[in-house]
Design a protein around this motif. Sequence first.
Motif, PDB file in Angstrom:
ATOM      1  N   ARG A   1       0.800  -1.350   0.030  1.00  0.00           N
ATOM      2  CA  ARG A   1      -0.040  -0.084   0.066  1.00  0.00           C
ATOM      3  C   ARG A   1       0.773   1.134   0.164  1.00  0.00           C
ATOM      4  O   ARG A   1       0.344   2.216  -0.609  1.00  0.00           O
ATOM      5  CB  ARG A   1      -1.039   0.060   1.170  1.00  0.00           C
ATOM      6  CG  ARG A   1      -1.678   1.182   1.404  1.00  0.00           C
ATOM      7  CD  ARG A   1      -2.741   0.980   2.625  1.00  0.00           C
ATOM      8  NE  ARG A   1      -2.164   0.568   3.856  1.00  0.00           N
ATOM      9  CZ  ARG A   1      -1.347   1.422   4.497  1.00  0.00           C
ATOM     10  NH1 ARG A   1      -1.427   2.596   4.424  1.00  0.00           N
ATOM     11  NH2 ARG A   1      -0.861   0.838   5.842  1.00  0.00           N
ATOM     12  N   GLN A   2       2.226   1.195   0.434  1.00  0.00           N
ATOM     13  CA  GLN A   2       3.035   2.315   0.643  1.00  0.00           C
ATOM     14  C   GLN A   2       3.637   2.471  -0.634  1.00  0.00           C
ATOM     15  O   GLN A   2       4.455   3.473  -0.783  1.00  0.00           O
ATOM     16  CB  GLN A   2       3.891   2.115   1.880  1.00  0.00           C
ATOM     17  CG  GLN A   2       3.235   1.992   3.213  1.00  0.00           C
ATOM     18  CD  GLN A   2       2.679   0.776   3.661  1.00  0.00           C
ATOM     19  OE1 GLN A   2       2.801  -0.205   2.703  1.00  0.00           O
ATOM     20  NE2 GLN A   2       2.341   0.434   4.894  1.00  0.00           N
ATOM     21  N   GLY A   3       3.649   1.421  -1.435  1.00  0.00           N
ATOM     22  CA  GLY A   3       4.054   1.864  -2.846  1.00  0.00           C
ATOM     23  C   GLY A   3       5.406   0.944  -3.266  1.00  0.00           C
ATOM     24  O   GLY A   3       5.773   1.139  -4.482  1.00  0.00           O
ATOM     25  N   TYR A   4       5.963   0.209  -2.495  1.00  0.00           N
ATOM     26  CA  TYR A   4       7.104  -0.707  -2.700  1.00  0.00           C
ATOM     27  C   TYR A   4       6.633  -1.931  -2.995  1.00  0.00           C
ATOM     28  O   TYR A   4       5.782  -2.411  -2.552  1.00  0.00           O
ATOM     29  CB  TYR A   4       8.073  -0.518  -1.817  1.00  0.00           C
ATOM     30  CG  TYR A   4       7.777  -1.197  -0.295  1.00  0.00           C
ATOM     31  CD1 TYR A   4       8.129  -2.545   0.011  1.00  0.00           C
ATOM     32  CD2 TYR A   4       7.173  -0.415   0.776  1.00  0.00           C
ATOM     33  CE1 TYR A   4       7.757  -3.229   1.139  1.00  0.00           C
ATOM     34  CE2 TYR A   4       6.765  -1.281   1.993  1.00  0.00           C
ATOM     35  CZ  TYR A   4       7.017  -2.330   1.975  1.00  0.00           C
ATOM     36  OH  TYR A   4       6.745  -3.057   2.997  1.00  0.00           O
ATOM     37  N   ALA A   5       7.899  -2.662  -3.770  1.00  0.00           N
ATOM     38  CA  ALA A   5       7.427  -4.084  -4.157  1.00  0.00           C
ATOM     39  C   ALA A   5       8.582  -4.970  -3.525  1.00  0.00           C
ATOM     40  O   ALA A   5       9.553  -4.622  -3.212  1.00  0.00           O
ATOM     41  CB  ALA A   5       7.470  -4.367  -5.774  1.00  0.00           C
ATOM     42  N   ASP A   6       7.988  -5.980  -2.726  1.00  0.00           N
ATOM     43  CA  ASP A   6       8.841  -6.925  -2.092  1.00  0.00           C
ATOM     44  C   ASP A   6       9.174  -7.759  -2.900  1.00  0.00           C
ATOM     45  O   ASP A   6       8.567  -8.905  -3.409  1.00  0.00           O
ATOM     46  CB  ASP A   6       8.146  -7.503  -0.616  1.00  0.00           C
ATOM     47  CG  ASP A   6       9.239  -8.263  -0.033  1.00  0.00           C
ATOM     48  OD1 ASP A   6      10.325  -8.881  -0.479  1.00  0.00           O
ATOM     49  OD2 ASP A   6       8.933  -8.320   1.248  1.00  0.00           O
TER      50      ASP A   6
END
Length: 277
Positions: free
Chosen positions: A40-45
């Motif tokens: 939701r905060q915009g980063y991809a794991d």
Amino acid sequence: MHTAVITHLRCPVCRAPFSSASSAERALRCAQGHSFDIARQGYADLTAGRPVHTGDTTEMVAARAALLAAGHFEALTAAVADVVAREEPGPVVEVGAGTAHYLARSIGTTENAGIAVDTSKPALKRAAKAGERIGAIRADVWQGLPIADHAAAVILDIFAPRSGAEFARVLRPGGALVVATPAAGHLAELVAALGLIRVDPAKRERLHKTLDADFVPSAERRIRAPLALTRSDAHALVGMGPSAWHTDPAAVAEALERMPEPIAATLDVDLTVWRPR
């Protein structure tokens, strides 16, 4: 996440490219069906496993953000951006990016894509908001970067872990690896007063041992600047670095209270540029 970033990413499982992610999907998917959520905060794991180290804590990230926002490392920030500005246009990757402060400044208003890599989720939450053309991904350089071969025009490594072989794979021929390491006098006044971790006298030798097989040094610059810190600034400096893991915050705060403001310290950094062999 911007398409200009996604095109340079690769699936950490099979190395296939990703299709562009829609805002509705909020996931990166490759042709083999592997899928990775965009938080939701915009980063991809894109770790595809457990990282060796989970990175900086929320408190450490907040300390770094405050210290950098105050402009105390401006001499280093400007020097890094100047190096990038002299390179050919193309994607800029920052490993151990933290809040992506150096990356955001380096790509500025250019059309270059920026890829911020870190293992710290608190850091990535901030990095994802550092700029429209910056994509933040969670990955461990020791386990391999989920980035295409020879995709990067520049790799930034500012006080961060280094993997020469992986950097050589990701960097395009003729590209620049920009490395910042603390020099002998870095924050020496605070080190002496607060019992912080000292700079390893063999750091230069260790740097060459890590990179010499894949890179040759092409430029080097020593950056020194006096710092005039508030107690809050000094506390942030301790809290944002490796000493945060090895000091007692209460003892540091007590020692700083006894020091008159402004607290003098020295920014002392070696900035080196390396080229692929």
